[in-house]
Design a protein around this motif. Structure first.
Motif, PDB file in Angstrom:
ATOM      1  N   LYS A  10      -6.146   0.835 -12.215  1.00 36.81           N
ATOM      2  CA  LYS A  10      -5.821  -0.428 -11.549  1.00 36.81           C
ATOM      3  C   LYS A  10      -5.166  -0.177 -10.189  1.00 36.81           C
ATOM      4  CE  LYS A  10      -4.217  -3.841 -13.975  1.00 36.81           C
ATOM      5  NZ  LYS A  10      -3.319  -4.699 -14.795  1.00 36.81           N
ATOM      6  N   VAL A  11      -4.252   0.820 -10.135  1.00 36.07           N
ATOM      7  CA  VAL A  11      -3.576   1.139  -8.876  1.00 36.07           C
ATOM      8  C   VAL A  11      -4.586   1.668  -7.860  1.00 36.07           C
ATOM      9  CG1 VAL A  11      -1.799   2.556  -7.788  1.00 36.07           C
ATOM     10  CG2 VAL A  11      -1.400   1.593 -10.055  1.00 36.07           C
ATOM     11  N   THR A  12      -5.484   2.510  -8.323  1.00 35.91           N
ATOM     12  CA  THR A  12      -6.516   3.067  -7.437  1.00 35.91           C
ATOM     13  C   THR A  12      -7.381   1.965  -6.844  1.00 35.91           C
ATOM     14  OG1 THR A  12      -6.583   5.109  -8.742  1.00 35.91           O
ATOM     15  CG2 THR A  12      -8.461   4.659  -7.299  1.00 35.91           C
ATOM     16  N   ILE A  13      -7.737   0.990  -7.676  1.00 38.58           N
ATOM     17  CA  ILE A  13      -8.564  -0.126  -7.202  1.00 38.58           C
ATOM     18  C   ILE A  13      -7.819  -0.939  -6.147  1.00 38.58           C
ATOM     19  CG2 ILE A  13      -9.642  -2.310  -7.883  1.00 38.58           C
ATOM     20  CD1 ILE A  13     -10.249  -1.011 -10.611  1.00 38.58           C
ATOM     21  N   LEU A  71      -5.365   0.072  -4.151  1.00 36.91           N
ATOM     22  CA  LEU A  71      -5.260   0.868  -2.932  1.00 36.91           C
ATOM     23  C   LEU A  71      -6.586   0.888  -2.170  1.00 36.91           C
ATOM     24  CD1 LEU A  71      -3.169   3.917  -4.231  1.00 36.91           C
ATOM     25  CD2 LEU A  71      -2.380   2.074  -2.744  1.00 36.91           C
ATOM     26  N   ASN A  72      -7.692   1.092  -2.887  1.00 37.22           N
ATOM     27  CA  ASN A  72      -9.001   1.132  -2.233  1.00 37.22           C
ATOM     28  C   ASN A  72      -9.361  -0.208  -1.603  1.00 37.22           C
ATOM     29  OD1 ASN A  72      -9.367   3.806  -2.978  1.00 37.22           O
ATOM     30  ND2 ASN A  72     -10.539   3.321  -4.823  1.00 37.22           N
ATOM     31  N   THR A  73      -9.000  -1.305  -2.286  1.00 38.79           N
ATOM     32  CA  THR A  73      -9.291  -2.644  -1.747  1.00 38.79           C
ATOM     33  C   THR A  73      -8.496  -2.899  -0.475  1.00 38.79           C
ATOM     34  OG1 THR A  73      -9.725  -3.479  -3.987  1.00 38.79           O
ATOM     35  CG2 THR A  73      -9.325  -5.105  -2.262  1.00 38.79           C
ATOM     36  N   LEU A  74      -7.220  -2.533  -0.485  1.00 40.00           N
ATOM     37  CA  LEU A  74      -6.392  -2.728   0.702  1.00 40.00           C
ATOM     38  C   LEU A  74      -6.901  -1.895   1.869  1.00 40.00           C
ATOM     39  CD1 LEU A  74      -2.801  -2.769  -0.885  1.00 40.00           C
ATOM     40  CD2 LEU A  74      -4.155  -4.714  -0.108  1.00 40.00           C
ATOM     41  N   GLU A  75      -7.344  -0.667   1.583  1.00 45.00           N
ATOM     42  CA  GLU A  75      -7.911   0.186   2.636  1.00 45.00           C
ATOM     43  C   GLU A  75      -9.190  -0.420   3.216  1.00 45.00           C
ATOM     44  OE1 GLU A  75      -8.528   3.910   0.726  1.00 45.00           O
ATOM     45  OE2 GLU A  75      -6.524   4.675   1.191  1.00 45.00           O
ATOM     46  N   GLN A  76      -9.965  -1.066   2.355  1.00 47.57           N
ATOM     47  CA  GLN A  76     -11.233  -1.637   2.782  1.00 47.57           C
ATOM     48  C   GLN A  76     -11.043  -2.884   3.645  1.00 47.57           C
ATOM     49  OE1 GLN A  76     -13.816  -2.655  -0.489  1.00 47.57           O
ATOM     50  NE2 GLN A  76     -15.567  -3.155   0.824  1.00 47.57           N
ATOM     51  N   VAL A  77     -10.028  -3.681   3.311  1.00 49.15           N
ATOM     52  CA  VAL A  77      -9.836  -4.972   3.982  1.00 49.15           C
ATOM     53  C   VAL A  77      -8.974  -4.863   5.234  1.00 49.15           C
ATOM     54  CG1 VAL A  77      -8.911  -7.311   3.717  1.00 49.15           C
ATOM     55  CG2 VAL A  77     -10.163  -6.237   1.828  1.00 49.15           C
ATOM     56  N   PHE A  78      -7.938  -4.018   5.188  1.00 43.78           N
ATOM     57  CA  PHE A  78      -6.960  -3.991   6.274  1.00 43.78           C
ATOM     58  C   PHE A  78      -6.924  -2.637   6.978  1.00 43.78           C
ATOM     59  CE2 PHE A  78      -5.445  -7.162   3.232  1.00 43.78           C
ATOM     60  CZ  PHE A  78      -5.223  -8.250   4.067  1.00 43.78           C
ATOM     61  N   ASP A  92      -5.696  -8.957 -10.055  1.00 43.73           N
ATOM     62  CA  ASP A  92      -4.491  -8.601  -9.307  1.00 43.73           C
ATOM     63  C   ASP A  92      -4.676  -8.759  -7.800  1.00 43.73           C
ATOM     64  OD1 ASP A  92      -4.705  -6.859 -11.864  1.00 43.73           O
ATOM     65  OD2 ASP A  92      -2.567  -6.877 -11.432  1.00 43.73           O
ATOM     66  N   ILE A  93      -5.902  -8.610  -7.323  1.00 45.47           N
ATOM     67  CA  ILE A  93      -6.146  -8.682  -5.876  1.00 45.47           C
ATOM     68  C   ILE A  93      -5.908 -10.091  -5.337  1.00 45.47           C
ATOM     69  CG2 ILE A  93      -7.837  -8.340  -4.054  1.00 45.47           C
ATOM     70  CD1 ILE A  93      -6.843  -5.767  -5.344  1.00 45.47           C
ATOM     71  N   PRO A  94      -6.511 -11.149  -5.935  1.00 48.73           N
ATOM     72  CA  PRO A  94      -6.182 -12.500  -5.458  1.00 48.73           C
ATOM     73  C   PRO A  94      -4.696 -12.826  -5.599  1.00 48.73           C
ATOM     74  CG  PRO A  94      -8.154 -12.538  -6.825  1.00 48.73           C
ATOM     75  CD  PRO A  94      -7.567 -11.164  -6.966  1.00 48.73           C
ATOM     76  N   THR A  95      -4.076 -12.369  -6.706  1.00 49.49           N
ATOM     77  CA  THR A  95      -2.640 -12.615  -6.899  1.00 49.49           C
ATOM     78  C   THR A  95      -1.831 -11.997  -5.770  1.00 49.49           C
ATOM     79  OG1 THR A  95      -2.926 -12.630  -9.296  1.00 49.49           O
ATOM     80  CG2 THR A  95      -0.703 -12.293  -8.469  1.00 49.49           C
ATOM     81  N   LEU A  96      -2.252 -10.815  -5.333  1.00 51.50           N
ATOM     82  CA  LEU A  96      -1.539 -10.101  -4.280  1.00 51.50           C
ATOM     83  C   LEU A  96      -1.767 -10.721  -2.910  1.00 51.50           C
ATOM     84  CD1 LEU A  96       0.010  -7.620  -3.163  1.00 51.50           C
ATOM     85  CD2 LEU A  96      -2.167  -6.405  -3.137  1.00 51.50           C
ATOM     86  N   LEU A  97      -3.000 -11.075  -2.597  1.00 48.80           N
ATOM     87  CA  LEU A  97      -3.359 -11.448  -1.228  1.00 48.80           C
ATOM     88  C   LEU A  97      -3.317 -12.947  -0.934  1.00 48.80           C
ATOM     89  CD1 LEU A  97      -6.364  -9.002  -0.570  1.00 48.80           C
ATOM     90  CD2 LEU A  97      -3.946  -8.701  -0.005  1.00 48.80           C
ATOM     91  N   TYR A 119       0.828  -1.212   0.000  1.00 49.05           N
ATOM     92  CA  TYR A 119       0.000   0.000   0.000  1.00 49.05           C
ATOM     93  C   TYR A 119       0.866   1.268   0.000  1.00 49.05           C
ATOM     94  CZ  TYR A 119      -3.433   3.442   1.603  1.00 49.05           C
ATOM     95  OH  TYR A 119      -4.234   4.554   1.714  1.00 49.05           O
ATOM     96  N   TYR A 120       1.777   1.346   0.947  1.00 52.37           N
ATOM     97  CA  TYR A 120       2.594   2.559   1.033  1.00 52.37           C
ATOM     98  C   TYR A 120       3.654   2.619  -0.063  1.00 52.37           C
ATOM     99  CZ  TYR A 120       0.313   3.928   5.321  1.00 52.37           C
ATOM    100  OH  TYR A 120      -0.633   4.316   6.227  1.00 52.37           O
TER     101      TYR A 120
END
Length: 500
Positions: A227-230, A232-239, A314-319, A102-103
């Motif tokens: 894609k980057v915005t999505i 970042l927003n997903t990470l903010e929502q989950v964690f 990208d989200i499942p790949t990342l998490l 995220y950062y």
């Protein structure tokens, strides 16, 4: 009536080299061309070596004792590999890895895009221990930013690959960083610190080149790619992010710097990450333990309004990564490789082959050069970085010790010429993965993947000058082996050392 004991014969050079040639042929055609299982092919190679051993008079018990002896020495390091999977799973559910990503995405400046791509990918790779994972997650995001800003994609891709493999080499969580000292007979943190001699200069060169190139590309600030915005927003929502989330990383880095026992440090870090997962991220304790074993899964997220079915890929790949089970393939390859090595060792075939090769190698430079050539050949033939570490490492260990060189010199060279070069070869799995993931053909990013070939250059420079070459001294762990190997050749090392 007693059983007749067969006379054990020494193999000829042809019989000694035959299993090695069979292994190269099987892996070169079966694995690289036909896509057959590397593990099965290694076992077939071991079977060839076993048939020759039986022909020479060795029994099945002799072969098994040799294999068990090889494996018993590697079990502590193999256990570390399994704990690494445990650690990554807990870091995921505790929010540590998501926070790093995220950062990392938040600090990008267009004028320093290339060097930032290198540094951010390196940091994520160090913390995750995976070059493929960091390139496939934050690397993909960085390529999206580069595309949006109109940056030359091969340059950015090269920086991503360099950063990914820098982190992969220097991380105690990396499978290859653990395999190299297993194969060479050195210790994990000794190996990592010794790699600074070759990886450190490459890192500095990368920073300079990428900074200069990036500042001269004339990139202007644009909108953040969707894609980057999505992401970042997903990470903010989950964690939920706070300074305590980074504590597991600090614990591992502290353990590395102070050379504390690896497994206890990793388990403490994992315990803190599980605490973070329960207290700060709101996951159930059962999910935290499941993440440690099976890896983090999106199914563990129970946030109102969070729909896992409509996420970008990208989200499942990342998490979804980590877990002890994720390391079993690496462990299986190690077991099969050492099955082959143990079968080969019972007849002394490796010693015979190496004696023939080493007759023309008179210097440390020649030895390091021979190791590099062997690793590059193994990479090109087997297309497997793990096998390209394990097999040459097993072959050259005794030679390094016999010549008074600490095994960490060998483990460093294995990483310099096997781990990081796999991605430079277009037909290897790593080369195909990076090209496909980053959207840039392998040969286009190769010139800019600076860290991936500077290690070999500095390895040869230090070997020629003697700088950064660690010698075996009296009192070191390898001293007794050094003395014993030379006594076999009629050389009294202890007398020579005493006369200095």
């Amino acid at each position: 009536m007693s059983k007749k004991v067969r006379e054990k014969k020494q193999p000829t050079f042809f019989l000694a080299v035959l299993p090695i040639l069979a292994m190269i042929l099987l892996l070169g055609i079966g694995y690289a061309v036909l896509g057959l299982s590397a593990e099965v092919l290694m076992l077939v190679s071991a079977a060839v070596a076993a048939v020759i051993a039986v022909y020479l008079g060795y029994t099945w018990d002799d072969i098994m004792d040799s294999i068990v002896g090889k494996l018993s020495k590697t079990m502590p390091a193999i256990f570390i590999l399994i704990i690494v999977g445990f650690l990554i799973g807990t870091w995921m559910i505790g929010g540590t890895i998501p926070m790093m990503v995220y950062y990392g995405l938040k600090i990008i400046n267009p004028s320093f895009l290339v060097v930032t791509a290198f540094l951010v990918t390196a940091i994520v790779s160090i913390c995750t221990g995976t070059s493929w994972g960091s390139a496939g997650t934050i690397g993909v995001a960085l390529m999206g930013i580069a595309s949006g800003l109109g940056a030359p994609l091969p340059i950015v891709a090269g920086a991503v690959v360099s950063g990914a493999y820098f982190g992969d080499k220097m991380s105690p969580l990396s499978d290859t960083t653990n395999l190299a000292p297993i194969a060479a007979g050195s210790k994990l943190y000794d190996h990592i610190s010794h790699m600074l001699w070759t990886t450190g200069p490459g890192f500095i060169i990368c920073c300079i080149v990428y900074t200069v190139v990036g500042m001269n590309m004339g990139l202007s600030t644009g909108d953040t790619p969707e894609k980057v915005t999505i992401i970042l927003n997903t990470l903010e929502q989950v964690f939920s992010f706070n300074p305590l989330i980074i504590l597991p990383v600090i614990i591992v880095l502290w353990g590395s710097l102070t050379k504390k026992p690896t497994i206890p440090v990793m388990l403490i870090s994992s315990a803190v990450a599980i605490f973070n997962g329960i207290v700060f991220q709101g996951f159930a304790a059962a999910d935290c333990f499941s993440a440690a074993i099976n890896g983090f899964s999106l199914d563990m997220i129970h946030i109102e309004g969070f729909d896992t079915t409509n996420l970008i890929s990208d989200i499942p790949t990342l998490l979804e990564r980590g877990g002890m089970l994720s390391m079993l393939n690496t462990v299986l390859i190690a077991f099969c490789a050492y099955g082959f090595a143990g079968t080969l060792a019972v007849t002394g075939s490796l010693d015979i082959v190496l004696d023939r090769i080493m007759k023309s190698v008179k210097s440390t430079f020649g030895l390091v050069f021979s190791t590099i050539v062997s690793c590059l050949t193994a990479v090109c033939v087997t297309c497997n970085g793990q096998l390209s570490i394990l097999i040459p490492g097993e072959m050259f260990h005794k030679t390094y010790v016999k010549r008074g060189l600490e095994p960490r010199n060998l483990s460093r060279t294995l990483e310099d010429s096997a781990t990081v070069t796999e991605t430079l070869v277009p037909w290897t799995a790593a080369g195909v993965y990076m090209a496909t993931t980053l959207g840039v053909p392998t040969l286009q990013y190769v010139p800019w993947a600076i860290l991936n070939y500077t290690g070999m250059i500095f390895a040869l420079i230090w070997a020629a000058t003697g700088i950064g070459i660690m010698k075996i001294k009296k009192g070191s762990e390898n001293w007794d082996e050094y003395v014993a190997l030379n006594k076999e050749e009629g050389i009294d090392v202890e007398a020579l050392e005493g006369g200095k």
